[in-house]
Design a protein around this motif. Structure first.
Motif, PDB file in Angstrom:
ATOM      1  N   ARG A  17       7.692  13.241  -7.251  1.00 53.49           N
ATOM      2  CA  ARG A  17       8.957  12.601  -6.901  1.00 53.49           C
ATOM      3  C   ARG A  17       9.531  11.913  -8.129  1.00 53.49           C
ATOM      4  O   ARG A  17       8.802  11.587  -9.065  1.00 53.49           O
ATOM      5  N   LYS A  18      10.841  11.666  -8.070  1.00 58.03           N
ATOM      6  CA  LYS A  18      11.483  10.941  -9.165  1.00 58.03           C
ATOM      7  C   LYS A  18      11.814   9.506  -8.764  1.00 58.03           C
ATOM      8  O   LYS A  18      12.174   8.689  -9.612  1.00 58.03           O
ATOM      9  N   ASP A  19      11.698   9.207  -7.470  1.00 58.64           N
ATOM     10  CA  ASP A  19      12.048   7.871  -6.997  1.00 58.64           C
ATOM     11  C   ASP A  19      10.998   7.386  -6.015  1.00 58.64           C
ATOM     12  O   ASP A  19      10.225   8.165  -5.462  1.00 58.64           O
ATOM     13  N   ASN A  20      10.983   6.070  -5.806  1.00 57.40           N
ATOM     14  CA  ASN A  20      10.100   5.461  -4.826  1.00 57.40           C
ATOM     15  C   ASN A  20      10.953   4.957  -3.668  1.00 57.40           C
ATOM     16  O   ASN A  20      11.753   4.020  -3.848  1.00 57.40           O
ATOM     17  N   PRO A  21      10.819   5.545  -2.483  1.00 53.17           N
ATOM     18  CA  PRO A  21      11.678   5.164  -1.354  1.00 53.17           C
ATOM     19  C   PRO A  21      11.425   3.756  -0.827  1.00 53.17           C
ATOM     20  O   PRO A  21      12.146   3.288   0.060  1.00 53.17           O
ATOM     21  N   THR A  22      10.416   3.072  -1.357  1.00 52.87           N
ATOM     22  CA  THR A  22      10.137   1.706  -0.894  1.00 52.87           C
ATOM     23  C   THR A  22      10.691   0.645  -1.844  1.00 52.87           C
ATOM     24  O   THR A  22      10.528  -0.541  -1.602  1.00 52.87           O
ATOM     25  N   ASP A  23      11.331   1.077  -2.943  1.00 54.21           N
ATOM     26  CA  ASP A  23      11.769   0.124  -3.971  1.00 54.21           C
ATOM     27  C   ASP A  23      12.695  -0.965  -3.434  1.00 54.21           C
ATOM     28  O   ASP A  23      12.647  -2.110  -3.896  1.00 54.21           O
ATOM     29  N   LEU A  24      13.552  -0.616  -2.491  1.00 54.71           N
ATOM     30  CA  LEU A  24      14.523  -1.578  -1.969  1.00 54.71           C
ATOM     31  C   LEU A  24      14.064  -2.244  -0.680  1.00 54.71           C
ATOM     32  O   LEU A  24      14.806  -3.029  -0.083  1.00 54.71           O
ATOM     33  N   GLY A  44       0.809  -1.211   0.000  1.00 50.87           N
ATOM     34  CA  GLY A  44       0.000   0.000   0.000  1.00 50.87           C
ATOM     35  C   GLY A  44       0.844   1.264   0.000  1.00 50.87           C
ATOM     36  O   GLY A  44       0.558   2.226  -0.731  1.00 50.87           O
ATOM     37  N   ILE A  45       1.910   1.276   0.815  1.00 49.66           N
ATOM     38  CA  ILE A  45       2.814   2.430   0.870  1.00 49.66           C
ATOM     39  C   ILE A  45       3.526   2.606  -0.468  1.00 49.66           C
ATOM     40  O   ILE A  45       3.673   3.721  -0.979  1.00 49.66           O
ATOM     41  N   ARG A  46       3.940   1.498  -1.051  1.00 47.52           N
ATOM     42  CA  ARG A  46       4.632   1.551  -2.353  1.00 47.52           C
ATOM     43  C   ARG A  46       3.712   2.126  -3.428  1.00 47.52           C
ATOM     44  O   ARG A  46       4.138   2.931  -4.267  1.00 47.52           O
ATOM     45  N   ASN A  47       2.461   1.747  -3.388  1.00 52.27           N
ATOM     46  CA  ASN A  47       1.503   2.246  -4.367  1.00 52.27           C
ATOM     47  C   ASN A  47       1.315   3.767  -4.232  1.00 52.27           C
ATOM     48  O   ASN A  47       1.170   4.478  -5.235  1.00 52.27           O
ATOM     49  N   PHE A  48       1.351   4.253  -2.990  1.00 50.63           N
ATOM     50  CA  PHE A  48       1.212   5.694  -2.747  1.00 50.63           C
ATOM     51  C   PHE A  48       2.367   6.467  -3.384  1.00 50.63           C
ATOM     52  O   PHE A  48       2.155   7.494  -4.057  1.00 50.63           O
ATOM     53  N   PHE A  49       3.569   5.968  -3.211  1.00 51.17           N
ATOM     54  CA  PHE A  49       4.722   6.667  -3.783  1.00 51.17           C
ATOM     55  C   PHE A  49       4.800   6.491  -5.301  1.00 51.17           C
ATOM     56  O   PHE A  49       5.336   7.359  -5.996  1.00 51.17           O
ATOM     57  N   ASP A  50       4.278   5.409  -5.804  1.00 53.41           N
ATOM     58  CA  ASP A  50       4.151   5.270  -7.261  1.00 53.41           C
ATOM     59  C   ASP A  50       3.248   6.366  -7.822  1.00 53.41           C
ATOM     60  O   ASP A  50       3.485   6.892  -8.915  1.00 53.41           O
TER      61      ASP A  50
END
Length: 298
Positions: A92-99, A78-84
Motif C-alpha cells: 500500500r502507499k497509504d495508511n487508512p488509519t492515519d486520520l 495495533g491496526i495502524r501498525n499492521f498497515f504500516d
C-alpha cells in the motif's frame, strides 16, 4: 490478497524483523483478527490493499461500544501498525488509519513502595523456612536491579557476573542488557545458591536457572505474585502491589536521589525514554533540584 495469508507474513515480520516476544505478536495478531471478524460478520468484501478509512472508522465505532477507552486506543495502535507493515512491504502507499484519532486516556502513575515499606516486606519473611531464604533473595533482586518478573524467572547462573558487578538480563524482544548489582544482593544470591539451591534436585532443562521451586523447576510468574501478595497481607500494607511495584520503586527511588534519567532507562531496558519519563511525575521536587543545581541563573 487474502487477509489470513498476509497476516501470517505480518507475524513473521514481527518475530524476525522486530524481534517481538510471543505475547506481543499474539496481541498484534488479535487486533487484526478483530477487524477481519468484523468484515466477515457484516459481509464486507474488501482486502488489506483496498480497505478504506471509512470501513475502519465504522469498525472502531462499532467495537468502541464493547471496550473501554484504553483498549480502544490499544486496538487502533495495533491496526495502524499492521498497515504500516503493508506500506513497508510496498503493498500500500497509504495508511487508512492515519486520520483516525485514538481516545484520550490519562496516563496512570505506577504504584510505588517507600523504602520503609520494602524493608517491612522483606523483614517479615520467615527465614527459618527454606523458601524464606529464596523469597528474600527474590525481593532483593527485584528491587536492587529493577527487573521485570519474567526477567527474574528467566535469570540464569551463567548470567551472574559478580566479579564485574553486573547481571545479564534477557528483556522484551529477547534483547539483552547488563544491569549493575550491589554487593549486598550478590551476597544474598550466593547464600541462597549455597544453602538452598545446591540442595535441590534440579530437573532436566533447569540446571542453569537461578530461582527454583521445591520440585527443581523454575518459578512461575504467578508464584512470584502470590509470594508478594501474601507478604503484603502479612504486613498490613494496603497498596495494590505486585512484582512490578518493586521495579517502579527501584526507578523512583533512583530518580529521587538524583540519578540520570537516561541511566535509569538503560537499566530498566526501556526502548523509549518517554516510557521512563513517567517517573518524572512522581516527584516534581526533582525538577526544582536540577534547576537549582545546574542552571547558571540559579
Amino acid at each position: 490478497m487474502k487477509w489470513l495469508l498476509i497476516l501470517q507474513d505480518y507475524q513473521f515480520y514481527l518475530k524476525i524483523e522486530k524481534g517481538l516476544a510471543k505475547n506481543s505478536i499474539e496481541s498484534y495478531t488479535l487486533d487484526v483478527k478483530k477487524l477481519i471478524s468484523y468484515l466477515e460478520e457484516n459481509q464486507i468484501t474488501t482486502t488489506p490493499i483496498t480497505i478504506t478509512e471509512e470501513i475502519i472508522q465504522q469498525f472502531i465505532y462499532t467495537i468502541s461500544k464493547k471496550i473501554n477507552a484504553r483498549s480502544q486506543a490499544r486496538l487502533i495502535s495495533g491496526i495502524r501498525n499492521f498497515f504500516d507493515y503493508l506500506i513497508f512491504e510496498e503493498f500500500r502507499k497509504d495508511n487508512p488509519t492515519d486520520l483516525i484519532e485514538a481516545p484520550k486516556i490519562g496516563r496512570k502513575l505506577p504504584d510505588t513502595l517507600s523504602i520503609e515499606e520494602i524493608d517491612l516486606l522483606i523483614n517479615s519473611i520467615d527465614l527459618s523456612e527454606p523458601q524464606g531464604e529464596r523469597n528474600r533473595t527474590i525481593l532483593e533482586t527485584l528491587y536492587s536491579c529493577g527487573l521485570r518478573v519474567s526477567e527474574l524467572t528467566q535469570l540464569q547462573l551463567s548470567d551472574l557476573f559478580f566479579d564485574e558487578g553486573f547481571i545479564r538480563v534477557l528483556g522484551k524482544g529477547n534483547k539483552q542488557r547488563f544491569v549493575p548489582i550491589n554487593i549486598q544482593t550478590q551476597k544474598y544470591i550466593k547464600q541462597y545458591i549455597t544453602t538452598i539451591r545446591n540442595h535441590i534436585e534440579v530437573q532436566k532443562g533447569f540446571e542453569d536457572t537461578v530461582f527454583l521451586n521445591r520440585r527443581g523447576k523454575n518459578l512461575s510468574r504467578v508464584m512470584i505474585f502470590t509470594i508478594i501478595k501474601n507478604l503484603a497481607i502479612k504486613t498490613g500494607i494496603k497498596k495494590k502491589i505486585s512484582p512490578h511495584t518493586f521495579r517502579h520503586s527501584f526507578a523512583t527511588h533512583l530518580l529521587e536521589r538524583g540519578a540520570d534519567l537516561r541511566a535509569i532507562q538503560q537499566m530498566l531496558g526501556h526502548e523509549s525514554i518517554t516510557t521512563t519519563e513517567i517517573y518524572m511525575h512522581l516527584d516534581k521536587s526533582f525538577l526544582k533540584k536540577v534547576i537549582n543545581t545546574f542552571h547558571p541563573r540559579k
